[in-house]
Design a protein around this motif. Structure first.
Motif, PDB file in Angstrom:
ATOM      1  N   GLU A   1      38.742   6.566  91.041  1.00  0.00           N
ATOM      2  CA  GLU A   1      39.728   7.025  92.030  1.00  0.00           C
ATOM      3  C   GLU A   1      41.080   6.355  91.804  1.00  0.00           C
TER       4      GLU A   1
ATOM      5  N   MET B   1      33.836  14.533  88.729  1.00  0.00           N
ATOM      6  CA  MET B   1      35.212  14.212  89.089  1.00  0.00           C
ATOM      7  C   MET B   1      36.168  14.813  88.060  1.00  0.00           C
TER       8      MET B   1
ATOM      9  N   LEU C   1      32.912   4.791  91.245  1.00  0.00           N
ATOM     10  CA  LEU C   1      33.844   5.624  91.993  1.00  0.00           C
ATOM     11  C   LEU C   1      35.191   4.950  92.277  1.00  0.00           C
TER      12      LEU C   1
ATOM     13  N   ARG D   1      39.399  12.748  91.195  1.00  0.00           N
ATOM     14  CA  ARG D   1      38.940  13.157  92.522  1.00  0.00           C
ATOM     15  C   ARG D   1      37.609  13.891  92.387  1.00  0.00           C
ATOM     16  N   GLU D   2      36.795  13.786  93.420  1.00  0.00           N
ATOM     17  CA  GLU D   2      35.481  14.426  93.412  1.00  0.00           C
ATOM     18  C   GLU D   2      35.607  15.937  93.513  1.00  0.00           C
ATOM     19  N   THR D   3      34.783  16.655  92.740  1.00  0.00           N
ATOM     20  CA  THR D   3      34.754  18.110  92.829  1.00  0.00           C
ATOM     21  C   THR D   3      33.404  18.618  93.340  1.00  0.00           C
ATOM     22  N   HIS D   4      32.301  18.035  92.888  1.00  0.00           N
ATOM     23  CA  HIS D   4      30.980  18.448  93.347  1.00  0.00           C
ATOM     24  C   HIS D   4      29.955  17.413  92.896  1.00  0.00           C
ATOM     25  N   ARG D   5      28.711  17.632  93.243  1.00  0.00           N
ATOM     26  CA  ARG D   5      27.636  16.709  92.901  1.00  0.00           C
ATOM     27  C   ARG D   5      26.740  17.302  91.811  1.00  0.00           C
TER      28      ARG D   5
ATOM     29  N   VAL E   1      31.369  12.393  85.076  1.00  0.00           N
ATOM     30  CA  VAL E   1      30.381  12.278  86.153  1.00  0.00           C
ATOM     31  C   VAL E   1      30.168  10.797  86.416  1.00  0.00           C
TER      32      VAL E   1
ATOM     33  N   GLN F   1      28.151   5.961  92.246  1.00  0.00           N
ATOM     34  CA  GLN F   1      28.895   5.382  93.370  1.00  0.00           C
ATOM     35  C   GLN F   1      29.596   4.097  92.950  1.00  0.00           C
TER      36      GLN F   1
ATOM     37  N   ILE G   1      28.433  12.068  90.556  1.00  0.00           N
ATOM     38  CA  ILE G   1      29.570  12.690  91.224  1.00  0.00           C
ATOM     39  C   ILE G   1      30.494  13.258  90.157  1.00  0.00           C
TER      40      ILE G   1
END
Length: 282
Positions: free
Chosen positions: A113, A254, A109, A118-122, A103, A106, A252
Motif C-alpha cells: 500500500e 493488488m 499489505l 490497491r486491492e482489487t479482489h481476493r 497477489v 496480509q 489479495i
C-alpha cells in the motif's frame, strides 16, 4: 549485518539453488523447476551477501502495458533491514511504467500500500487429491494452430499480452480448448508444479464452461495432488470442494498504476508461481 553489505544483482541460473532454499524455508511448494520457469519468463533480482542468496524478486513483463511482480521473498533471519523494499523497488523499476499486479498476504499489505498498490479482489487457493471425475464433453487438447485464438481470449480476459506464458505452457504443460462452430470459446492449462500439478489459467465466459474445462483437465488423475487458484467471485469453491480440492488459503490481488480491468465473466488465474509467491515478502 548492515543493509549496505547486501548487494542486489541480476537473478541468474546461478541463484536458483539459493532461491530454492529460501522457498523451502518459507514452506512454499516450489521446486527448482518452478523457479526456473519464473526466471525464464521474468527479469529478476537477488539480494546476495558473500555468495548467499538472502532475497529475490521478479518482474514478468507482459507486452508494453502490464507486469506482474512475483517471487518476492526475504530470508526470515534478515527481515527488518529494508531488503524487501529494495527488492520491490528493483522490480517496479524493471516494470518500467507498466501497470503492476501482484497477489499479497496480509503481512505484505502495508508495504504494498505504501508503494501505491490497491486491492482489487481476493484469490482463493484450492488443493488436494482429486476425486474421480468424467472428462468434460466438447473439450479437446489444443494444437499449435490454436495458440493464436487462445492468446486472443486471454488478452480479452486479463488485458495483458501473456504470449510468452502461453507459449511456455504449450511446451512444458498441456492446453485444452472448447471449440464451437470452429471457434475457440475457452481454454485451460495444466502443468507440473510443487508436489503435483496445477490447473490454470482457465479462461471461459461462464462458470459452466470453466467447470467443463477443469473436468477435462482433472479426468484420469484420480488420487493425484492438484491445485487450482481462482478469483473469489467465480463461485467455483463448492464445486472444487466436491471434487477433493479444499480451500487452503489465498491472497489479495493488488494493482498499481491501473490502466485496464479484467472483464471476462470467469477466469481462474494461474497460481502465480508468480503472484502467490509474493506471500513471503519480508
Amino acid at each position: 549485518m548492515l543493509a549496505s553489505q547486501i548487494d542486489l544483482v541480476e537473478f541468474t541460473s546461478n541463484h536458483l539453488e539459493g532461491a530454492l532454499a529460501l522457498s523451502q524455508q518459507a514452506q512454499w511448494p516450489h521446486r527448482i523447476e518452478d523457479w526456473a520457469m519464473g526466471l525464464a519468463l521474468s527479469r529478476g533480482v537477488a539480494a546476495v551477501h558473500q555468495g548467499r542468496v538472502l532475497g529475490t524478486a521478479m518482474a514478468t513483463l507482459y507486452g508494453d502495458d502490464v507486469a506482474t511482480i512475483n517471487m518476492v521473498i526475504v530470508d526470515e533471519t534478515m527481515r527488518g533491514l529494508g531488503i524487501g523494499k529494495r527488492l520491490m523497488d528493483f522490480a517496479l523499476n524493471a516494470a518500467s511504467g507498466r501497470e503492476c499486479r501482484l497477489v499479497a498476504t496480509q503481512d505484505g499489505l502495508p508495504l504494498y500500500e505504501k508503494l501505491g498498490f490497491r486491492e482489487t479482489h481476493r484469490i482463493v487457493q484450492h488443493q488436494g487429491q482429486i476425486s474421480s471425475i468424467p472428462p468434460g464433453e466438447g473439450v479437446e487438447w489444443a494444437g499449435k494452430q490454436d495458440l493464436a485464438q487462445c492468446l486472443d481470449l486471454d488478452r480479452t480476459a486479463c488485458t495483458m499480452d501473456r504470449r510468452t506464458l502461453l507459449d511456455y505452457l504449450a511446451e512444458h504443460g498441456h492446453l485444452a480448448v472448447i471449440r464451437r462452430e470452429s471457434r475457440i470459446v475457452g481454454f485451460g492449462a495444466i502443468r507440473h508444479f510443487g508436489r503435483g500439478e496445477v490447473a490454470g489459467p482457465v479462461v471461459a465466459d461462464n462458470a459452466a464452461d470453466a467447470k467443463t474445462l477443469l473436468s477435462f483437465l482433472f479426468a484420469g488423475r484420480e488420487g493425484q495432488f492438484l491445485r487450482v487458484d481462482t478469483s473469489e467471485h467465480t463461485g467455483l469453491a463448492p464445486w472444487l470442494k466436491d471434487h477433493g480440492l479444499f480451500h487452503v488459503g489465498g491472497g489479495i490481488a493488488m494493482v498499481r498504476d491501473a490502466k485496464h480491468r479484467e472483464n471476462i465473466a470467469v477466469q481462474t488465474i494461474i497460481p502465480q508461481t508468480f503472484a502467490l509467491a509474493s506471500q513471503a515478502l519480508g
